[in-house]
Scaffold this motif. Structure first.
Motif, PDB file in Angstrom:
ATOM      1  N   CYS A 162      -1.029   3.671  -4.713  1.00 49.33           N
ATOM      2  CA  CYS A 162      -1.384   2.393  -4.095  1.00 49.33           C
ATOM      3  C   CYS A 162      -2.070   1.453  -5.099  1.00 49.33           C
ATOM      4  N   CYS A 202     -10.064  -0.946   3.819  1.00 45.02           N
ATOM      5  CA  CYS A 202     -10.077  -0.641   2.386  1.00 45.02           C
ATOM      6  C   CYS A 202      -9.914  -1.938   1.584  1.00 45.02           C
ATOM      7  N   ILE A 238     -10.122   6.038   6.652  1.00 41.32           N
ATOM      8  CA  ILE A 238     -10.276   4.582   6.512  1.00 41.32           C
ATOM      9  C   ILE A 238      -8.891   3.942   6.637  1.00 41.32           C
ATOM     10  N   GLY A 239      -8.852   2.782   7.251  1.00 46.01           N
ATOM     11  CA  GLY A 239      -7.579   2.073   7.380  1.00 46.01           C
ATOM     12  C   GLY A 239      -7.377   1.166   6.167  1.00 46.01           C
ATOM     13  N   CYS A 240      -6.132   0.747   5.979  1.00 48.16           N
ATOM     14  CA  CYS A 240      -5.818  -0.074   4.795  1.00 48.16           C
ATOM     15  C   CYS A 240      -6.522  -1.430   4.852  1.00 48.16           C
ATOM     16  N   THR A 275       0.877  -1.193   0.000  1.00 43.68           N
ATOM     17  CA  THR A 275       0.000   0.000   0.000  1.00 43.68           C
ATOM     18  C   THR A 275       0.905   1.231   0.000  1.00 43.68           C
ATOM     19  N   ASP A 276       0.295   2.407   0.010  1.00 44.80           N
ATOM     20  CA  ASP A 276       1.125   3.618   0.038  1.00 44.80           C
ATOM     21  C   ASP A 276       2.014   3.572   1.291  1.00 44.80           C
ATOM     22  N   PRO A 318      -3.950   7.595  -2.693  1.00 40.39           N
ATOM     23  CA  PRO A 318      -4.407   6.423  -3.447  1.00 40.39           C
ATOM     24  C   PRO A 318      -3.727   6.278  -4.797  1.00 40.39           C
ATOM     25  N   CYS A 339      -8.805   7.566   2.289  1.00 36.71           N
ATOM     26  CA  CYS A 339      -7.356   7.342   2.286  1.00 36.71           C
ATOM     27  C   CYS A 339      -6.634   8.678   2.508  1.00 36.71           C
ATOM     28  N   ILE A 375      -3.859  -1.061  -4.514  1.00 34.92           N
ATOM     29  CA  ILE A 375      -5.208  -1.447  -4.051  1.00 34.92           C
ATOM     30  C   ILE A 375      -6.242  -0.452  -4.591  1.00 34.92           C
ATOM     31  N   ALA A 376      -5.876   0.838  -4.549  1.00 33.37           N
ATOM     32  CA  ALA A 376      -6.807   1.854  -5.064  1.00 33.37           C
ATOM     33  C   ALA A 376      -7.022   1.665  -6.566  1.00 33.37           C
ATOM     34  N   ARG A 395       1.622   5.573   4.682  1.00 30.27           N
ATOM     35  CA  ARG A 395       0.668   5.254   5.759  1.00 30.27           C
ATOM     36  C   ARG A 395       1.308   4.269   6.744  1.00 30.27           C
ATOM     37  N   ILE A 421     -13.446   5.600  -0.697  1.00 32.96           N
ATOM     38  CA  ILE A 421     -12.142   5.040  -0.321  1.00 32.96           C
ATOM     39  C   ILE A 421     -11.014   6.036  -0.576  1.00 32.96           C
TER      40      ILE A 421
HETATM   41  S1  SF4 Z   1      -6.395   3.182   2.415  1.00 40.34           S
HETATM   42 FE1  SF4 Z   1      -6.622   1.874   0.599  1.00 40.34          FE
HETATM   43  S2  SF4 Z   1      -5.925   3.167  -1.081  1.00 40.34           S
HETATM   44 FE2  SF4 Z   1      -5.147   4.113   0.792  1.00 40.34          FE
HETATM   45  S3  SF4 Z   1      -3.095   3.296   1.064  1.00 40.34           S
HETATM   46 FE3  SF4 Z   1      -4.507   2.004   2.236  1.00 40.34          FE
HETATM   47  S4  SF4 Z   1      -5.025   0.338   0.868  1.00 40.34           S
HETATM   48 FE4  SF4 Z   1      -4.179   1.988  -0.366  1.00 40.34          FE
END
Ligand code: SF4
Length: 327
Positions: free
Chosen positions: A240, A272, A267-269, A224-225, A237, A262, A242-243, A228, A258
């Motif tokens: 990342c 997400c 929101i936590g990873c 992820t990023d 995002p 982010c 995931i985004a 964080r 999301i």
């Molecule tokens: S919240 Fe989602 S988009 Fe942001 S860094 Fe975490 S996993 Fe990635």
């Protein structure tokens, strides 16, 4: 079966399990194409092409069959479309040789793929690497394809097939149909390691028929990023994977929520990723369900029926090409 107005030919590499990137970037489009009542689709698995960089013969057959299985699980209906192994179409080899005689050596030597592959495997610069585009031309021109789904990396091979067809038709009379590119979606699914696109060789994805629990184990630890470090750190995002995958599979509202969450650390990873996992599970549920019902016999039957269908098309072409060339 009545002939449909357009013939579509697609060849895919014999890479084994199809991952999410293969599905979103190509196979999902193929399923849609195969459902077009105006399209007669031929989906080949390029096991002959795989020989140019063969490292382990023991792995090739299972990898090839796995691709066939995943195509069926993805929704290709073998009653509607021909699914076949390239090596089951013996006529390809004959057409290949016939076409070699209207192929310019200079064009083959200038091929970008030939140069790249020669650099990649300098210990094995075999003649197959050089002749690869002619074999591909035979694959395309044999069933007289109108449309060939291609990505940016394959467009030059299609161009070479068109050049070969043009040269043949010019010299021997109108015989080979001119194939046109069918642009595949430009979706590029990132790998879960954050290091480029999802790929089988990098092991940074998951199979389309994998169980949700297995997919979650891979998503849970996905990159992820890195900004964080803590739950309270805001992220970006755009950095990342995931985004990016969310953008491909999640509803617009969720994507907006999301991305905003982010950026504001709302929101936590893990949460997400859980939302993404839910959407992925829904998307792939029909694939998984079909896969569970498939037997080895179903895969063999589909490949045998597909080979018979495509060989009929090849036989017509080869007979005309032979005759035009004076054989
Ligand atoms: S919240 Fe989602 S988009 Fe942001 S860094 Fe975490 S996993 Fe990635």
């Amino acid at each position: 079966m009545a002939k449909k107005p357009k013939t579509v030919l697609s060849l895919c590499r014999a890479t084994g399990v199809l991952h999410l990137g293969n599905y979103l970037g190509a196979v999902r489009d193929f399923v849609a194409l195969s459902e077009d009542p105006n399209a007669e689709c031929y989906f080949g698995i390029a096991d002959l092409h795989a020989l140019t960089s063969l490292t382990d013969p023991e792995k090739l057959r299972p990898a090839t069959r796995q691709v066939a299985r995943d195509y069926l699980a993805a929704g290709i209906d073998p009653q509607q479309s021909a699914l076949f192994l390239q090596s089951d179409v013996k006529e390809t080899n004959e057409l290949f040789w016939l076409l070699c005689n209207v192929t310019a050596t200079g064009e083959l030597l200038r091929s970008k793929t030939y140069k790249e592959m020669s650099d990649k495997q300098p210990e094995n610069v075999n003649a197959g690497l050089l002749m690869y585009p002619v074999l591909m031309a035979a694959d395309i021109l044999g069933p007289q394809a109108d449309l060939v789904p291609v990505g940016d990396d394959q467009i030059t091979h299609l161009e070479m097939a068109r050049n070969i067809a043009k040269r043949f038709n010019h010299r021997f009379g109108e015989t080979l149909r001119m194939p046109a590119p069918y642009r595949k979606s430009s979706i590029r699914v990132p790998g879960l390691d954050g290091k480029g696109k999802m790929s089988k060789s990098d092991g940074n994805g998951f199979g389309i028929a994998e169980e949700p629990e297995a997919i979650w184990e891979k998503l849970r630890v996905a990159y992820t990023d890195p900004a964080r470090q803590r739950r309270t750190d805001p992220g970006n995002p755009d950095l990342c994977p995931i985004a990016t995958i969310h953008r491909f599979v999640s509803p617009k509202d969720d994507v907006e929520k999301i991305e905003d969450g982010c950026r504001t650390a709302g929101i936590g990873c893990i949460d997400c990723k859980k939302i993404l996992h839910g959407h992925l599970s829904d998307l792939l549920a029909p694939v998984r369900a079909r896969n569970q019902k498939l037997t080895d016999g179903d895969v063999s039957d589909a490949l045998a029926a597909g080979a018979t269908r495509v060989r009929t098309r090849f036989q017509e072409t080869v007979a005309t090409v032979r005759e035009r060339m004076g054989l």
